[in-house]
Design an enzyme around this catalytic site. Structure first.
Site, PDB file in Angstrom:
ATOM      1  N   GLY A  23       0.790  -1.228   0.000  1.00 40.88           N
ATOM      2  CA  GLY A  23       0.000   0.000   0.000  1.00 40.88           C
ATOM      3  C   GLY A  23       0.816   1.269   0.000  1.00 40.88           C
ATOM      4  O   GLY A  23       0.269   2.370  -0.074  1.00 40.88           O
ATOM      5  N   PHE A  25       3.860   4.140  -1.237  1.00 42.72           N
ATOM      6  CA  PHE A  25       4.011   5.001  -2.423  1.00 42.72           C
ATOM      7  C   PHE A  25       4.645   4.257  -3.597  1.00 42.72           C
ATOM      8  O   PHE A  25       4.041   4.099  -4.659  1.00 42.72           O
ATOM      9  CB  PHE A  25       4.851   6.217  -2.010  1.00 42.72           C
ATOM     10  CG  PHE A  25       5.140   7.209  -3.110  1.00 42.72           C
ATOM     11  CD1 PHE A  25       4.187   7.542  -4.055  1.00 42.72           C
ATOM     12  CD2 PHE A  25       6.374   7.847  -3.164  1.00 42.72           C
ATOM     13  CE1 PHE A  25       4.454   8.475  -5.047  1.00 42.72           C
ATOM     14  CE2 PHE A  25       6.648   8.783  -4.145  1.00 42.72           C
ATOM     15  CZ  PHE A  25       5.696   9.089  -5.093  1.00 42.72           C
ATOM     16  N   LYS A 175      19.065   1.961   6.331  1.00 42.04           N
ATOM     17  CA  LYS A 175      19.158   1.477   4.946  1.00 42.04           C
ATOM     18  C   LYS A 175      20.528   0.843   4.679  1.00 42.04           C
ATOM     19  O   LYS A 175      20.628  -0.157   3.960  1.00 42.04           O
ATOM     20  CB  LYS A 175      18.907   2.612   3.960  1.00 42.04           C
ATOM     21  CG  LYS A 175      17.536   3.263   4.073  1.00 42.04           C
ATOM     22  CD  LYS A 175      16.386   2.275   3.969  1.00 42.04           C
ATOM     23  CE  LYS A 175      16.097   1.822   2.571  1.00 42.04           C
ATOM     24  NZ  LYS A 175      14.855   1.014   2.480  1.00 42.04           N
TER      25      LYS A 175
END
Length: 330
Positions: A23, A25, A175
């Site tokens: 769901g 972006f 990340k």
């Protein structure tokens, strides 16, 4: 009497792939792209399949026949394993992107990124998934004080973990750690893993929720600052990112990591494009202080896979038209 030939569509079975955080972006556009090819059945993980905020996915062309939304929490291995089981490929897109400082970065940002990624990879190995494409970020690339000044960043650069901790750049650290863990797991198990490292992702929204990267972009045009540094910004269209993800998945030669970025653009050029694109009335920054700093990225490796990017004028125009339509901008 000759037997009738089976229809081509019936003869070719769709390959099932999983998209985590469906769901979100980037993931929403990826689901749309995968369905549009006609080659894939998509299993998308979400926190709550019945939540109305996922309605935009169920409305996509082909969703009725080839999209299944399943409940999964990236920190719950059993739910991840259940979502991945039976899939030929997996796109790991889900990852927290905080807006502002977190009071508990280890729990809010780092653990979901690192543990979530490892859970996905372990489940993929168990399910004998053929290839996993992981969405990383240039945040795992540019926070590197040892990289030669003025040299464009390549896939060889990694953000320095201690430097990230020292400066409390928790998203950059999350990340970097997650991508390092992914390649360590690939080396240990032989799982085929490819990563895509996009810059700031902007573009039209499929859902009404404004994500972190779009909030950053909107700050340029909503009068948040009257005076801004006129440095170069690294942006990439969400649709170009999903193209890169599919290329990385489908091309047998793809390996390692790939930087994904459009050519750098100055803030003043963004404003001028928007003014010329029939959006002259927003409260844009009035003063630009020239600033020569900024990063450049070498995307040759990705372009060798056949990747191209759309003109920034198109991205900016489509974005603003979408935000107006959704009521995000007046």
């Amino acid at each position: 009497m000759e037997a009738a030939a089976a229809p081509a569509a019936a003869a070719k079975k769709s390959s099932t792939v999983c998209v985590t955080g469906a769901g979100g972006f980037v993931a929403s556009w990826l689901v749309k792209l995968l369905l549009s090819t006609g080659r894939y059945a998509v299993r998308g993980t979400v926190r709550d399949p019945g939540d109305g905020k996922n309605a935009h996915l169920l409305a996509l062309e082909g969703a009725g026949e080839r999209l299944q939304l399943v409940k999964a929490d990236m920190l719950d291995y059993s739910s991840v394993a259940s979502a991945v089981a039976g899939c030929e490929g997996v796109f790991h897109v889900a990852s927290p992107v905080p807006y502002g400082q977190s009071s508990n970065p280890e729990a809010d940002v780092i653990a979901p990124a690192v543990t979530g990624t490892l859970n996905v990879l372990k489940a993929c190995k168990e399910a004998e998934v053929k290839r996993v494409v992981v969405v990383s970020s240039v945040s795992a690339v540019f926070n590197n004080p040892n990289w030669p000044k003025g040299k464009a960043f390549t896939e060889d650069s990694w953000s320095d973990e201690e430097y990230c901790r020292k400066n409390e750049e928790w998203y950059f650290l999350s990340k970097t750690l997650a991508e390092h863990e992914a390649f360590a797991y690939a080396a240990k198990t032989g799982l085929d893993i490819v990563t895509i490292c996009p810059s700031l992702v902007i573009g039209p929204l499929m859902q009404r929720t404004v994500n972190t990267s779009v909030k950053v972009f909107l700050s340029y045009i909503k009068g948040d600052q009257e005076t801004v540094q006129n440095g170069f910004k690294n942006l990439v269209d969400v649709r170009d990112v999903t193209d890169a993800l599919l290329l990385a998945y489908e091309n047998p030669q793809a390996s390692g990591r790939y930087l994904c970025n459009s050519p750098p653009i100055r803030v003043s050029d963004i404003v001028n494009i928007l003014i010329k694109s029939s959006f002259p009335t927003y409260t844009y920054p009035k003063n630009f202080v020239e600033f020569e700093g900024g990063y450049t990225y070498d995307t040759e490796k990705l372009r060798k896979l056949g990747w191209t990017y759309r003109p920034m004028e198109e991205t900016l125009r489509d974005s603003i038209e979408c935000y107006r339509r959704l009521g995000i901008l007046n």
